[in-house]
Design a protein around this motif. Sequence first.
Motif, PDB file in Angstrom:
ATOM      1  N   ASP A  32     -11.843  -0.508  -5.594  1.00 28.08           N
ATOM      2  CA  ASP A  32     -11.515   0.821  -4.780  1.00 28.08           C
ATOM      3  C   ASP A  32     -10.770   0.337  -3.425  1.00 28.08           C
ATOM      4  O   ASP A  32      -9.846   0.449  -3.080  1.00 28.08           O
ATOM      5  CB  ASP A  32     -12.281   1.073  -3.994  1.00 28.08           C
ATOM      6  CG  ASP A  32     -12.733   2.902  -4.746  1.00 28.08           C
ATOM      7  OD1 ASP A  32     -12.665   2.701  -6.480  1.00 28.08           O
ATOM      8  OD2 ASP A  32     -13.682   3.450  -4.685  1.00 28.08           O
TER       9      ASP A  32
ATOM     10  N   SER B  73      -7.252  -1.546  -4.661  1.00 27.48           N
ATOM     11  CA  SER B  73      -6.915  -0.101  -4.484  1.00 27.48           C
ATOM     12  C   SER B  73      -6.162   0.481  -3.369  1.00 27.48           C
ATOM     13  O   SER B  73      -4.377   0.691  -3.275  1.00 27.48           O
ATOM     14  CB  SER B  73      -7.684   0.835  -5.438  1.00 27.48           C
ATOM     15  OG  SER B  73      -7.885   0.646  -6.713  1.00 27.48           O
TER      16      SER B  73
ATOM     17  N   ARG C  15      -3.409  -2.029  -2.611  1.00 25.86           N
ATOM     18  CA  ARG C  15      -2.089  -1.901  -2.847  1.00 25.86           C
ATOM     19  C   ARG C  15      -1.426  -0.393  -2.232  1.00 25.86           C
ATOM     20  O   ARG C  15      -0.101  -0.173  -2.327  1.00 25.86           O
ATOM     21  CB  ARG C  15      -1.729  -1.050  -4.228  1.00 25.86           C
ATOM     22  CG  ARG C  15      -3.027  -2.480  -5.466  1.00 25.86           C
ATOM     23  CD  ARG C  15      -2.728  -2.429  -6.298  1.00 25.86           C
ATOM     24  NE  ARG C  15      -3.437  -1.562  -6.948  1.00 25.86           N
ATOM     25  CZ  ARG C  15      -4.160  -1.953  -7.312  1.00 25.86           C
ATOM     26  NH1 ARG C  15      -5.393  -3.646  -7.147  1.00 25.86           N
ATOM     27  NH2 ARG C  15      -5.630  -1.584  -8.226  1.00 25.86           N
TER      28      ARG C  15
ATOM     29  N   LEU D 166      -0.262   5.815  -7.696  1.00 23.72           N
ATOM     30  CA  LEU D 166      -1.140   4.839  -7.040  1.00 23.72           C
ATOM     31  C   LEU D 166      -2.781   5.823  -6.219  1.00 23.72           C
ATOM     32  O   LEU D 166      -3.560   5.358  -6.379  1.00 23.72           O
ATOM     33  CB  LEU D 166      -0.737   4.179  -5.195  1.00 23.72           C
ATOM     34  CG  LEU D 166       0.603   3.129  -6.008  1.00 23.72           C
ATOM     35  CD1 LEU D 166       1.092   2.975  -4.472  1.00 23.72           C
ATOM     36  CD2 LEU D 166      -0.510   2.121  -6.489  1.00 23.72           C
TER      37      LEU D 166
ATOM     38  N   LYS E  18      -5.945   6.628  -8.326  1.00 23.48           N
ATOM     39  CA  LYS E  18      -6.828   5.522  -9.680  1.00 23.48           C
ATOM     40  C   LYS E  18      -7.680   5.900  -8.323  1.00 23.48           C
ATOM     41  O   LYS E  18      -9.116   5.615  -8.078  1.00 23.48           O
ATOM     42  CB  LYS E  18      -6.522   4.444  -9.135  1.00 23.48           C
ATOM     43  CG  LYS E  18      -4.939   3.780 -10.084  1.00 23.48           C
ATOM     44  CD  LYS E  18      -4.534   2.207 -10.166  1.00 23.48           C
ATOM     45  CE  LYS E  18      -4.032   2.244 -11.360  1.00 23.48           C
ATOM     46  NZ  LYS E  18      -2.211   3.303 -10.971  1.00 23.48           N
TER      47      LYS E  18
ATOM     48  N   ARG F 295     -16.381   0.180  -8.703  1.00 23.13           N
ATOM     49  CA  ARG F 295     -15.915   0.236  -7.008  1.00 23.13           C
ATOM     50  C   ARG F 295     -16.725   0.585  -6.098  1.00 23.13           C
ATOM     51  O   ARG F 295     -16.339   1.262  -5.136  1.00 23.13           O
ATOM     52  CB  ARG F 295     -15.781   2.255  -8.042  1.00 23.13           C
ATOM     53  CG  ARG F 295     -14.510   2.376  -8.835  1.00 23.13           C
ATOM     54  CD  ARG F 295     -13.755   3.651  -8.671  1.00 23.13           C
ATOM     55  NE  ARG F 295     -13.762   4.136  -7.929  1.00 23.13           N
ATOM     56  CZ  ARG F 295     -14.280   5.288  -7.970  1.00 23.13           C
ATOM     57  NH1 ARG F 295     -15.490   5.994  -8.779  1.00 23.13           N
ATOM     58  NH2 ARG F 295     -14.096   5.672  -6.339  1.00 23.13           N
TER      59      ARG F 295
END
Length: 429
Positions: A49, A52, A55, A97, A100, A408
Amino acid sequence: MDSIKVTGGHRLNGVIPISGAKNAALPLMIASLLTADELILENVPHLADVESLIRILTNHGVDYHVEGKRRAHNGQQGRNIAFTAGEIVDTTAPYDLVSKMRASFWVIGPLLARMHKAKVSLPGGCAIGTRPVDLFIDSLQALGAKITIDGGYAVAEATGGLTGADYTFSKVSVGATHVAMMAATLAKGKTVLRNCAREPEVTDLANCLIAMGAQISGAGTSTLTIEGVEALHGARHRVLPDRIETGTYAMAAAIAGGEVLLKGAQASLLQNALDVLVRAGVEIEEKNDGIRVMRNGHGIKPVDVTTEPFPGFPTDLQAQFMALMTQAEGTSTIRETIFENRFMHVQELARLGAQITLDGQEATVHGPSALKGAQVMATDLRASVSLVMAGLVAEGDTTITRVYHLDRGFEHLEQKLSACGAAVERISA
């Protein structure tokens, strides 16, 4: 796709270092959007996580770099990451994005506060319930934002900036409290937020924002008062230890037996859950460097629990506690009040031999059950680790698939458990 194999029958003895809290790190990272200066976060965990969200932030123009290894105060290797949103180049958070990870929707607050506009994809469904964003939108509208839903996106605008308001959340929401608090730091005038979440992660974010120059009072209570400022500056802040990881490993030690020091853990962050473990017959001792958990030679007592917002029993420990109660000497009842669909792990525990009956939002666990290893499937983050825990006491091998859920929220789980004597290994497809 990776899986995890657990061979049951091994007690846990040793030291488990507690990582930085995922649920604190994510909003802290998002807070970097509020300033053009550098925000350095210490003790950021290595989690899917986190990667993610990095990003997503870089898509908005945030630069980041990882500092060299630093040995944390509790003896583990901490990761320090510096975030700099010198120029926000894009105020759109696209679906590919945001889909996710639900927490990525939270960028809408800082983007509105600083850039006066944002276009953020709605996060979509979730395995443990609908978790709507109505509270987020409603609180931002109270601060003067105009928000429409168009093509699956929340399109928000605050011409001239946000304005302080007196707002009461219709229900307690950690995420909505995070977002409204961040947005209010740059709003004109005073904001009073009522019926706020009191979770330690909310307080941690407030402390970081205060270090950045925000004027916030009432952190840790249900009422937050924020005096808006023109700009925030950089800061250095340490992510608090993960109370859910702490509780998970405490329950793992309880179900497997043995003695484990949870290094760096803070008992005050999960006192209710620790009290429940004591009632179940687990020995808990608070130490200067963490929490010692012991269960040697005696059985587990059944305990009834109801999940509640902090300081009550955390919903994020419900699945793990259910795994523990499969070994209790009697019947226990677990009532879930936070999410409407958070018992999906019941069927997977049943594959291992657990005796659990469901009635709406209430599960009755009949113990003790002689668990036997089988192949099971992780359905969400916390459910996945409950299956690992059950595998610790199951006869033979338990294989958990879809462990990307586990990645995650749990940093180096296999290594931490294996270092204490558990037979846990990751199998890469």
